[in-house]
Design an enzyme around this catalytic site. Structure first.
Site, short mmCIF file in Angstrom:
data_model
loop_
_atom_site.label_atom_id
_atom_site.label_comp_id
_atom_site.label_asym_id
_atom_site.label_seq_id
_atom_site.Cartn_x
_atom_site.Cartn_y
_atom_site.Cartn_z
N GLY A 39 0.47 -1.40 -0.40
CA GLY A 39 0.38 -0.32 -0.30
C GLY A 39 0.38 1.48 0.05
N ALA A 40 1.85 1.34 0.72
CA ALA A 40 2.46 2.24 1.23
C ALA A 40 3.05 2.67 -0.56
CB ALA A 40 3.68 2.46 2.74
N ASN A 179 -0.06 -9.90 -12.03
CA ASN A 179 0.98 -10.47 -12.26
C ASN A 179 1.13 -11.33 -13.53
OD1 ASN A 179 2.14 -12.67 -10.83
ND2 ASN A 179 3.48 -11.18 -8.95
N LEU A 217 4.57 -8.25 -16.96
CA LEU A 217 5.07 -9.55 -17.19
C LEU A 217 6.96 -9.63 -17.76
CD1 LEU A 217 3.24 -9.81 -21.10
CD2 LEU A 217 2.52 -10.79 -19.06
N GLY A 221 7.47 -6.70 -20.27
CA GLY A 221 5.82 -5.42 -20.13
C GLY A 221 5.39 -5.71 -19.71
N ASP A 242 17.19 -5.39 -8.30
CA ASP A 242 16.28 -5.41 -6.75
C ASP A 242 15.17 -5.52 -7.79
OD1 ASP A 242 14.59 -6.17 -4.79
OD2 ASP A 242 15.82 -4.34 -3.39
N ASP A 248 4.60 -2.15 -7.09
CA ASP A 248 4.02 -1.68 -7.09
C ASP A 248 4.29 -0.54 -7.92
OD1 ASP A 248 3.33 -3.70 -4.97
OD2 ASP A 248 4.83 -3.14 -4.04
N SER A 287 13.33 3.36 -4.75
CA SER A 287 13.78 2.98 -5.98
C SER A 287 12.85 3.80 -6.81
CB SER A 287 14.46 1.65 -6.75
OG SER A 287 12.70 0.56 -6.19
O1 RIB Z 1 5.79 -4.93 -3.46
C1 RIB Z 1 6.49 -5.12 -2.66
C2 RIB Z 1 6.39 -5.20 -0.47
O2 RIB Z 1 5.93 -6.66 -0.49
C3 RIB Z 1 7.64 -4.86 -0.39
O3 RIB Z 1 8.10 -3.42 0.13
C4 RIB Z 1 7.16 -5.56 1.38
O4 RIB Z 1 6.40 -4.47 2.25
C5 RIB Z 1 6.11 -6.46 1.27
O5 RIB Z 1 4.68 -6.02 1.71
#
Ligand code: RIB
Length: 305
Positions: A39-40, A179, A217, A221, A242, A248, A287
């Site tokens: 969420g964050a 995904n 994907l 993409g 990474d 997200d 990032s």
């Molecule tokens: O999608 C990545 C996130 O999944 C990480 O930041 C971790 O907190 C998990 O919730």
């Protein structure tokens, strides 16, 4: 305006040459504590892409809460909807190997106590966007979706991590983000055979659910299936460091562009570029690119029309 209703975590990250097998101990780097939570992460990615963002989430009363909220606060996300409970702040224990692959174990802590009562009536209106993921109680997600839909807002659900939800759960959802693995899991759960590739699977899901379904994907993409068209966008070519939080980033940037009125193809191109850029640096939130970096990469990459 975007409201993100979802998790806030601390990511405890260790890098290692390769991921351990069950029962095995491998040497790791010094650990890092990095703000995270799907969420964050999505809230920050949307904010960095230029949206006004409100975060509704829950943290504990422990010291981790301050770190967990630090990037959101610095980025200008509205945190007035953050709930504090006696539980610990959510923590994700993350291992990242030299191929940028990761494993994540999530201790939900305060996220498990998040309540949709924090989404005040009137706080979300027609034309706004609500962004949901699956790291908080699903019943509260449904309640939040109901409030937003009744107000005339767009509701986007990222089914990450995948949970076998019933199809009624999509009643108040306009757009489903997955995904490739989550797309196949959702298809099987609904009694469908996954397609031979991501595009075929999202087409089946969109037709079955009567909703727009978008799948990321990885280096290929992303692809979307609406009720009338299929849209494919490439990824940027980056050396992955990474991949944590790349999905997200895609969700947050997609929501930001749609919220500002962009069409789906325009939003997907920016979201895909942003997700790629997020793979090129360590950590999740550190990032996430700013809008200028997204536009610059988009303009200078010939793969993007
Ligand atoms: O999608 C990545 C996130 O999944 C990480 O930041 C971790 O907190 C998990 O919730």
């Amino acid at each position: 305006m975007i409201t993100v209703f979802g998790s806030v975590n601390i990511d405890l990250v260790s890098r290692t040459a390769r991921l351990p097998r069950p029962g095995e101990t491998v040497p790791g780097s010094d650990y890092q504590l990095i703000p995270g939570g799907k969420g964050a992460n999505q809230a920050l990615a949307a904010r960095r892409a230029g949206a006004s963002v409100r975060m509704i989430g829950a943290v504990g009363t422990d010291d981790m809460a301050t770190i967990a909220l630090s990037e959101l606060e610095a980025g200008g996300v509205d945190l007035s909807g953050i709930q504090r409970s006696g539980a610990t702040t959510g923590m994700a224990v993350i291992t990242v190997d030299d191929n940028a692959e990761n494993t994540i174990v999530l201790s939900p802590g305060a996220n498990a106590r998040l309540s949709a009562s924090g989404l005040q009536a009137g706080a979300i209106g027609a034309g706004d966007t609500l962004l949901l993921q699956m790291e908080v109680p699903f019943a509260e997600n449904l309640a939040a979706a109901r409030i937003a839909k009744a107000a005339g807002a767009r509701v986007i659900l990222s089914i990450a991590p995948f949970l076998p939800v019933e199809r009624e759960a999509f009643a108040d959802v306009d757009m489903i983000l997955v995904n490739e693995t989550e797309a196949a899991d959702l298809a099987r759960h609904l009694g469908l055979l996954p397609g031979s590739n991501g595009a075929a699977t999202v087409a089946k899901l969109a037709s079955e659910l009567g909703r727009t379904v978008i799948a990321t994907l990885g280096p290929e993409g992303a692809v979307a299936a609406t009720q009338t068209e299929t849209i494919s966008v490439p990824a940027l070519k980056v050396v992955p460091v990474d991949t944590t939080g790349a999905g997200d980033t895609f969700c947050g940037v997609l929501a930001a562009l749609l919220d500002e009125g962009a069409d789906l193809a325009t939003a997907m191109r920016r979201a895909s570029v942003a997700g790629s850029l997020a793979c090129a640096k360590a950590g999740a939130q550190p990032s996430f690119p700013l809008r200028e970096a997204i536009e610059l990469s988009l303009a200078s990459d010939p793969a993007f029309p």
